[in-house]
Design a protein around this motif. Structure first.
Motif, short mmCIF file in Angstrom:
data_model
loop_
_atom_site.label_atom_id
_atom_site.label_comp_id
_atom_site.label_asym_id
_atom_site.label_seq_id
_atom_site.Cartn_x
_atom_site.Cartn_y
_atom_site.Cartn_z
N PRO A 145 0.83 -1.20 0.00
CA PRO A 145 0.00 0.00 0.00
C PRO A 145 0.87 1.27 0.00
O PRO A 145 1.96 1.27 0.57
CB PRO A 145 -0.79 -0.12 1.31
N PRO A 146 0.38 2.34 -0.62
CA PRO A 146 1.18 3.56 -0.74
C PRO A 146 1.67 4.14 0.58
O PRO A 146 2.81 4.60 0.68
CB PRO A 146 0.24 4.54 -1.44
N GLY A 147 0.85 4.14 1.62
CA GLY A 147 1.27 4.67 2.91
C GLY A 147 2.44 3.90 3.50
O GLY A 147 3.39 4.47 4.03
N LEU A 148 2.38 2.59 3.37
CA LEU A 148 3.46 1.74 3.86
C LEU A 148 4.72 1.95 3.02
O LEU A 148 5.82 2.06 3.56
CB LEU A 148 3.03 0.27 3.83
N SER B 1 5.64 4.61 1.42
CA SER B 1 6.27 5.91 1.68
C SER B 1 7.06 5.90 3.00
O SER B 1 8.09 6.55 3.10
CB SER B 1 5.23 7.02 1.69
N ILE B 2 6.59 5.16 3.98
CA ILE B 2 7.31 5.08 5.25
C ILE B 2 8.53 4.15 5.14
O ILE B 2 9.59 4.46 5.64
CB ILE B 2 6.37 4.60 6.38
N ALA B 3 8.35 3.03 4.47
CA ALA B 3 9.42 2.04 4.40
C ALA B 3 10.55 2.48 3.49
O ALA B 3 11.71 2.17 3.76
CB ALA B 3 8.85 0.71 3.92
N ALA C 100 13.17 2.14 0.94
CA ALA C 100 13.84 0.96 0.38
C ALA C 100 14.16 -0.08 1.44
O ALA C 100 14.81 -1.08 1.15
CB ALA C 100 15.12 1.39 -0.33
N ARG C 101 13.69 0.14 2.66
CA ARG C 101 13.99 -0.80 3.75
C ARG C 101 13.11 -2.04 3.67
O ARG C 101 11.98 -2.00 3.20
CB ARG C 101 13.79 -0.13 5.10
N ASP C 102 13.63 -3.16 4.17
CA ASP C 102 12.88 -4.41 4.23
C ASP C 102 12.05 -4.53 5.50
O ASP C 102 11.11 -5.30 5.55
CB ASP C 102 13.82 -5.61 4.15
N ALA C 103 12.44 -3.77 6.54
CA ALA C 103 11.74 -3.84 7.82
C ALA C 103 11.68 -2.43 8.42
O ALA C 103 12.54 -1.60 8.14
CB ALA C 103 12.46 -4.79 8.77
N ILE C 104 10.64 -2.21 9.23
CA ILE C 104 10.48 -0.90 9.87
C ILE C 104 10.31 -1.09 11.37
O ILE C 104 10.02 -2.19 11.84
CB ILE C 104 9.30 -0.10 9.27
N VAL D 156 8.29 -5.42 6.01
CA VAL D 156 7.36 -4.68 5.15
C VAL D 156 6.47 -5.65 4.39
O VAL D 156 5.27 -5.43 4.24
CB VAL D 156 8.14 -3.74 4.20
N ALA D 157 7.03 -6.76 3.93
CA ALA D 157 6.24 -7.75 3.19
C ALA D 157 5.13 -8.33 4.06
O ALA D 157 4.00 -8.52 3.59
CB ALA D 157 7.15 -8.86 2.67
N ASP D 158 5.42 -8.61 5.33
CA ASP D 158 4.40 -9.15 6.24
C ASP D 158 3.31 -8.12 6.51
O ASP D 158 2.12 -8.45 6.56
CB ASP D 158 5.03 -9.58 7.56
#
Length: 73
Positions: free
Chosen positions: A9-12, A14-16, A18-22, A62-64
């Motif tokens: 989703p776009p909101g996710l 924009s926060i993430a 290029a990171r794989d985890a937040i 981010v994938a989860d």
């Protein structure tokens, strides 16, 4: 077949970036939960997603998160 980049989703996205985890504090508002709820999921291992540890701190893939937001578990 849908690629992962299209499923985020776009909101996710924009926060993430290029990171794989937040972090927990970044992930909580995305899924409309409080940070303490995510910490409880990690501690009790009973949430719909599981965190990873990076340098001893909780991080959420981010994938989860995308899968959870798109209706999967």
């Amino acid at each position: 077949m849908t690629s992962l980049a299209q499923a985020i989703p776009p909101g996710l996205a924009s926060i993430a970036g290029a990171r794989d985890a937040i972090t927990t504090n970044e992930a909580a508002p995305i899924i409309n939960r409080r940070p303490q709820t995510l910490r409880k999921w990690a501690c009790l291992e009973n949430g719909p997603i599981r965190p990873v540890r990076i340098n001893g701190r909780l991080a959420w893939k981010v994938a989860d998160l995308a899968k959870l937001l798109n209706g999967g578990e």
